[in-house]
Structure formats: structure tokens, C-alpha cells
Write a protein that holds these residues in place. Structure first.
Motif, PDB file in Angstrom:
ATOM      1  N   PRO A 148       0.839  -1.205   0.000  1.00 50.87           N
ATOM      2  CA  PRO A 148       0.000   0.000   0.000  1.00 50.87           C
ATOM      3  C   PRO A 148       0.873   1.254   0.000  1.00 50.87           C
ATOM      4  CG  PRO A 148      -0.896  -1.614   1.523  1.00 50.87           C
ATOM      5  CD  PRO A 148       0.440  -2.145   1.065  1.00 50.87           C
ATOM      6  N   GLY A 149       0.484   2.205  -0.832  1.00 55.98           N
ATOM      7  CA  GLY A 149       1.257   3.429  -0.988  1.00 55.98           C
ATOM      8  C   GLY A 149       2.175   3.417  -2.190  1.00 55.98           C
ATOM      9  N   ASP A 150       2.519   2.229  -2.682  1.00 52.56           N
ATOM     10  CA  ASP A 150       3.352   2.105  -3.886  1.00 52.56           C
ATOM     11  C   ASP A 150       2.484   2.444  -5.090  1.00 52.56           C
ATOM     12  OD1 ASP A 150       4.565   0.812  -6.270  1.00 52.56           O
ATOM     13  OD2 ASP A 150       5.942  -0.111  -4.827  1.00 52.56           O
ATOM     14  N   PRO A 151       2.979   3.268  -6.025  1.00 48.79           N
ATOM     15  CA  PRO A 151       2.153   3.639  -7.182  1.00 48.79           C
ATOM     16  C   PRO A 151       1.773   2.472  -8.091  1.00 48.79           C
ATOM     17  CG  PRO A 151       4.331   4.692  -7.285  1.00 48.79           C
ATOM     18  CD  PRO A 151       4.246   3.965  -5.991  1.00 48.79           C
ATOM     19  N   ALA A 152       2.412   1.311  -7.919  1.00 50.96           N
ATOM     20  CA  ALA A 152       2.053   0.139  -8.730  1.00 50.96           C
ATOM     21  C   ALA A 152       1.078  -0.784  -8.009  1.00 50.96           C
ATOM     22  CB  ALA A 152       3.317  -0.634  -9.109  1.00 50.96           C
TER      23      ALA A 152
ATOM     24  N   ASP B  81       8.534  -5.464 -20.275  1.00 57.20           N
ATOM     25  CA  ASP B  81       8.921  -6.857 -20.026  1.00 57.20           C
ATOM     26  C   ASP B  81       7.980  -7.606 -19.090  1.00 57.20           C
ATOM     27  OD1 ASP B  81      11.087  -6.728 -21.712  1.00 57.20           O
ATOM     28  OD2 ASP B  81      12.552  -6.381 -20.107  1.00 57.20           O
ATOM     29  N   TYR B  82       7.376  -6.888 -18.140  1.00 57.51           N
ATOM     30  CA  TYR B  82       6.530  -7.531 -17.142  1.00 57.51           C
ATOM     31  C   TYR B  82       5.230  -6.759 -16.986  1.00 57.51           C
ATOM     32  CZ  TYR B  82      10.843  -9.979 -16.064  1.00 57.51           C
ATOM     33  OH  TYR B  82      11.979 -10.739 -16.164  1.00 57.51           O
ATOM     34  N   LEU B  83       4.296  -7.330 -16.279  1.00 58.86           N
ATOM     35  CA  LEU B  83       2.984  -6.693 -16.129  1.00 58.86           C
ATOM     36  C   LEU B  83       3.071  -5.345 -15.424  1.00 58.86           C
ATOM     37  CD1 LEU B  83       0.881  -9.848 -15.190  1.00 58.86           C
ATOM     38  CD2 LEU B  83       0.976  -8.665 -17.407  1.00 58.86           C
ATOM     39  N   LEU B  84       4.073  -5.179 -14.565  1.00 57.37           N
ATOM     40  CA  LEU B  84       4.249  -3.904 -13.864  1.00 57.37           C
ATOM     41  C   LEU B  84       5.406  -3.094 -14.423  1.00 57.37           C
ATOM     42  CD1 LEU B  84       3.643  -5.021 -10.159  1.00 57.37           C
ATOM     43  CD2 LEU B  84       1.982  -4.209 -11.851  1.00 57.37           C
ATOM     44  N   GLY B  85       5.759  -3.310 -15.676  1.00 59.50           N
ATOM     45  CA  GLY B  85       6.847  -2.561 -16.313  1.00 59.50           C
ATOM     46  C   GLY B  85       8.107  -3.395 -16.347  1.00 59.50           C
ATOM     47  N   ASP B  86       9.194  -2.856 -15.790  1.00 64.08           N
ATOM     48  CA  ASP B  86      10.446  -3.617 -15.773  1.00 64.08           C
ATOM     49  C   ASP B  86      10.601  -4.378 -14.462  1.00 64.08           C
ATOM     50  OD1 ASP B  86      10.905  -1.527 -14.036  1.00 64.08           O
ATOM     51  OD2 ASP B  86      12.757  -0.847 -14.986  1.00 64.08           O
ATOM     52  N   ARG B  87       9.524  -4.452 -13.707  1.00 66.61           N
ATOM     53  CA  ARG B  87       9.521  -5.025 -12.364  1.00 66.61           C
ATOM     54  C   ARG B  87       8.780  -6.364 -12.361  1.00 66.61           C
ATOM     55  NH1 ARG B  87       6.857  -1.342  -7.597  1.00 66.61           N
ATOM     56  NH2 ARG B  87       7.190  -2.757  -5.860  1.00 66.61           N
ATOM     57  N   PHE B  88       9.500  -7.452 -12.172  1.00 62.57           N
ATOM     58  CA  PHE B  88       8.895  -8.777 -12.042  1.00 62.57           C
ATOM     59  C   PHE B  88       8.121  -8.827 -10.731  1.00 62.57           C
ATOM     60  CE2 PHE B  88       9.359 -13.024 -10.105  1.00 62.57           C
ATOM     61  CZ  PHE B  88       8.623 -13.758 -11.031  1.00 62.57           C
ATOM     62  N   SER B  89       6.933  -9.417 -10.769  1.00 63.12           N
ATOM     63  CA  SER B  89       6.117  -9.516  -9.557  1.00 63.12           C
ATOM     64  C   SER B  89       5.396 -10.863  -9.508  1.00 63.12           C
ATOM     65  CB  SER B  89       5.092  -8.381  -9.496  1.00 63.12           C
ATOM     66  OG  SER B  89       4.041  -8.624 -10.420  1.00 63.12           O
ATOM     67  N   ALA B  90       4.753 -11.110  -8.367  1.00 64.97           N
ATOM     68  CA  ALA B  90       3.956 -12.323  -8.228  1.00 64.97           C
ATOM     69  C   ALA B  90       2.815 -12.359  -9.235  1.00 64.97           C
ATOM     70  CB  ALA B  90       3.419 -12.436  -6.804  1.00 64.97           C
ATOM     71  N   ALA B  91       2.368 -11.196  -9.698  1.00 61.18           N
ATOM     72  CA  ALA B  91       1.316 -11.167 -10.719  1.00 61.18           C
ATOM     73  C   ALA B  91       1.787 -11.854 -11.997  1.00 61.18           C
ATOM     74  CB  ALA B  91       0.886  -9.727 -11.006  1.00 61.18           C
ATOM     75  N   ASP B  92       3.051 -11.694 -12.347  1.00 59.46           N
ATOM     76  CA  ASP B  92       3.586 -12.380 -13.532  1.00 59.46           C
ATOM     77  C   ASP B  92       3.523 -13.893 -13.354  1.00 59.46           C
ATOM     78  OD1 ASP B  92       4.681 -10.149 -15.328  1.00 59.46           O
ATOM     79  OD2 ASP B  92       5.630  -9.677 -13.414  1.00 59.46           O
ATOM     80  N   LEU B  93       3.892 -14.382 -12.176  1.00 60.97           N
ATOM     81  CA  LEU B  93       3.826 -15.825 -11.917  1.00 60.97           C
ATOM     82  C   LEU B  93       2.410 -16.352 -12.088  1.00 60.97           C
ATOM     83  CD1 LEU B  93       6.016 -16.382  -8.722  1.00 60.97           C
ATOM     84  CD2 LEU B  93       6.513 -17.099 -11.054  1.00 60.97           C
ATOM     85  N   LEU B  94       1.462 -15.616 -11.517  1.00 62.60           N
ATOM     86  CA  LEU B  94       0.076 -16.076 -11.552  1.00 62.60           C
ATOM     87  C   LEU B  94      -0.486 -16.034 -12.962  1.00 62.60           C
ATOM     88  CD1 LEU B  94      -2.423 -17.013  -9.983  1.00 62.60           C
ATOM     89  CD2 LEU B  94      -3.011 -14.600  -9.673  1.00 62.60           C
TER      90      LEU B  94
ATOM     91  N   GLY C  16      -2.155  -0.607  -7.230  1.00 65.03           N
ATOM     92  CA  GLY C  16      -3.440  -0.807  -7.900  1.00 65.03           C
ATOM     93  C   GLY C  16      -3.330  -1.721  -9.107  1.00 65.03           C
ATOM     94  N   ARG C  17      -2.295  -1.534  -9.917  1.00 62.06           N
ATOM     95  CA  ARG C  17      -2.100  -2.411 -11.085  1.00 62.06           C
ATOM     96  C   ARG C  17      -1.834  -3.842 -10.637  1.00 62.06           C
ATOM     97  NH1 ARG C  17       2.610  -0.214 -13.849  1.00 62.06           N
ATOM     98  NH2 ARG C  17       2.835   1.120 -12.044  1.00 62.06           N
ATOM     99  N   TYR C  18      -1.069  -3.991  -9.566  1.00 65.69           N
ATOM    100  CA  TYR C  18      -0.766  -5.321  -9.030  1.00 65.69           C
ATOM    101  C   TYR C  18      -2.051  -6.030  -8.597  1.00 65.69           C
ATOM    102  CZ  TYR C  18       1.256  -8.775  -5.777  1.00 65.69           C
ATOM    103  OH  TYR C  18       1.611  -9.929  -5.115  1.00 65.69           O
ATOM    104  N   LEU C  19      -2.853  -5.353  -7.808  1.00 69.13           N
ATOM    105  CA  LEU C  19      -4.125  -5.941  -7.372  1.00 69.13           C
ATOM    106  C   LEU C  19      -5.027  -6.242  -8.569  1.00 69.13           C
ATOM    107  CD1 LEU C  19      -4.936  -3.686  -4.274  1.00 69.13           C
ATOM    108  CD2 LEU C  19      -3.828  -5.935  -4.304  1.00 69.13           C
ATOM    109  N   GLY C  20      -5.021  -5.331  -9.541  1.00 70.73           N
ATOM    110  CA  GLY C  20      -5.835  -5.529 -10.739  1.00 70.73           C
ATOM    111  C   GLY C  20      -5.449  -6.774 -11.516  1.00 70.73           C
ATOM    112  N   TRP C  21      -4.148  -7.006 -11.699  1.00 72.30           N
ATOM    113  CA  TRP C  21      -3.707  -8.194 -12.432  1.00 72.30           C
ATOM    114  C   TRP C  21      -4.028  -9.470 -11.672  1.00 72.30           C
ATOM    115  CZ3 TRP C  21      -3.271  -8.140 -17.304  1.00 72.30           C
ATOM    116  CH2 TRP C  21      -2.720  -7.066 -17.999  1.00 72.30           C
ATOM    117  N   LEU C  22      -3.847  -9.476 -10.358  1.00 73.10           N
ATOM    118  CA  LEU C  22      -4.187 -10.672  -9.580  1.00 73.10           C
ATOM    119  C   LEU C  22      -5.672 -11.004  -9.725  1.00 73.10           C
ATOM    120  CD1 LEU C  22      -2.211 -10.021  -6.242  1.00 73.10           C
ATOM    121  CD2 LEU C  22      -1.571 -11.591  -8.090  1.00 73.10           C
TER     122      LEU C  22
END
Length: 197
Positions: free
Chosen positions: A88-92, A145-158, A94-100
């Protein structure tokens, strides 16, 4: 201690990958259970507390979490040091929650319906059709490269998980395929395949 109920080579395998990525394997007890398989093998395991006998199922004390998107969110919030889920507070965030949520509510249903060739206008209106869902991924992954830009996240795994499971049964354009290959080539994926035997 956290306990993950897991069946090898199932939907819970992506959570095993996440635990490796989070460097949290020593903080979570993994209990292998059986589940009914599509080929008729396996069966419901009385040792599995999931109310439907499915996996993954994460337990912490009196609390529990089911559904992969929710489990991944819980784990990335619980182990933020790895940076695999914006807090929470990170500008990404909302996008992270949205992709999950998009995975659970759109991509997985659409992928299953497409794989089994089940079509109906009401289904398309509710979930979107397969091509529309893949187009959404292509729009994003042709730019980054990734759903959140250049940042790999758990959303990519899912979100990448059904492409590995269905293989060629989930056709995809080059940008999406390249992203799937990036995810599949991570050392944690090879480790999880070996872990699952």
C-alpha cells in the motif's frame, strides 16, 4: 507458522515458485496432500482442510486463505523484503491488485472455456472472449517486459501459469510468448519442477 497445503503439479505449484522467489521456504511448512485429478486419479485428502478439498490452501493460526491470487497477495504482503508485490502506498499497488484479480476473474475462466471449446454469447459478455483477453496482455507486454513494467512480480507468476499448463492449447502472440518464456526460465521454476518431482 504458515502452512501451505500443496499437491504436486497442480495450481499450487505456482505458490511453491513464489515461496522460492520470496526466500520464504523456511518460514512456511509445506504439506503435500492428494486432490482429485482430471484423469480420475487422486482423491480428496482428509488431511486437507480446504473446504472443497482443493489446493493451494494457506493456514496461519486460526486464519486461512484460499485462491491463488489471494494467497499470493497475502504472501507478498507478509514477506515484502523480496519486492514481489507492491505494498500500500506504492504507485504500482493498484495495477498489481488488478492483475491478480483479472487472472482469477477473467483469464483463467476464458482459458478453460477456450481450451474446451465452450462458447456462448453470455460467457463472452461476462468474461470476454479468449482473443480479447490475450489482446489485453499483448497491449501491455509489447511495451514492457513484465505486467508492472520492468519489475517482475507475483502477478507475472500467476498470470503466466496457464500458458505453461495448457502449452500450445493457449495460442499467444510473440510478445506474450516471450514474456511466458522469461517467467518459465527463472531458476525458481526449475527448482519447483524438481521439488514437484
Amino acid at each position: 507458522m504458515l502452512t501451505l497445503y500443496h499437491a504436486p503439479k497442480s495450481r499450487s505449484s505456482s505458490v511453491i515458485v513464489l515461496l522460492k522467489e520470496l526466500d520464504a521456504l523456511d518460514k512456511v511448512e509445506i504439506r503435500q496432500v492428494t486432490i482429485p485429478r482430471q484423469d480420475g486419479s487422486g482423491g480428496r485428502d482428509p488431511a486437507n482442510p480446504h473446504p472443497e478439498g482443493k489446493v493451494p490452501f494457506l493456514v496461519e493460526g486460526e486464519d486461512h486463505v484460499r485462491e491463488r491470487g489471494a494467497i499470493m497477495l497475502y504472501l507478498t504482503d507478509r514477506f515484502p523484503e523480496a519486492g514481489l508485490g507492491p505494498l500500500p502506498g506504492d504507485p504500482a499497488r493498484g495495477r498489481y491488485l488488478g492483475w491478480l484479480s483479472w487472472y482469477q476473474g477473467v483469464l483463467e475462466p476464458v482459458a478453460i472455456l477456450n481450451f474446451f471449446k465452450i462458447e456462448h454469447p453470455a460467457l463472452d459478455a461476462t468474461f470476454r472472449d479468449y482473443d480479447t483477453a490475450i489482446q489485453r496482455l499483448e497491449e501491455v507486454l509489447s511495451q514492457q517486459d513484465y505486467l508492472l513494467g520492468d519489475r517482475f512480480s507475483a502477478a507475472d507468476l500467476l498470470v503466466a501459469s496457464p500458458f505453461a499448463f495448457f502449452g500450445e492449447g493457449m495460442p499467444r502472440p510473440p510478445a506474450v510468448d516471450a514474456w511466458v518464456q522469461r517467467i518459465q526460465s527463472r531458476p525458481s521454476m526449475a527448482w519447483a519442477r524438481e521439488f514437484d518431482g
